[in-house]
Design a protein around this motif. Structure first.
Motif: not given
Length: 82
Positions: A37-43, A45-57
């Protein structure tokens, strides 16, 4: 002279892993999970909103395609079988 074939008197056996108790195995598992879990790179906020919008579209487009095909095949079945 004696000939040697490169083998020792006692063949090398693979080492058996040491048996651990259930608490020790659980502790090892938790330490490994925390290390991963220490190796995980979390997105961000901007990336999260962008990816969510792409998925919804994408989902909206797929819904439109499937709905259109369903409506078209339904209409065709009514025309053919009346």
């Amino acid at each position: 002279m004696t000939e040697t074939s490169g083998q020792t008197a006692t063949p090398d056996r693979p080492r058996q892993p040491r048996r651990r108790g259930p608490i020790s195995r659980l502790s090892l598992w938790v330490r490994q999970v925390v290390a991963e879990l220490r190796k995980v790179v979390y997105p961000t906020r901007h990336q999260l909103v962008t990816y969510t919008a792409v998925v919804l579209v994408f989902v909206a487009i797929m819904i439109a395609i499937v709905s259109t095909l369903d409506f078209g095949f339904g209409w065709a079945m009514l025309e053919v079988f009346g």
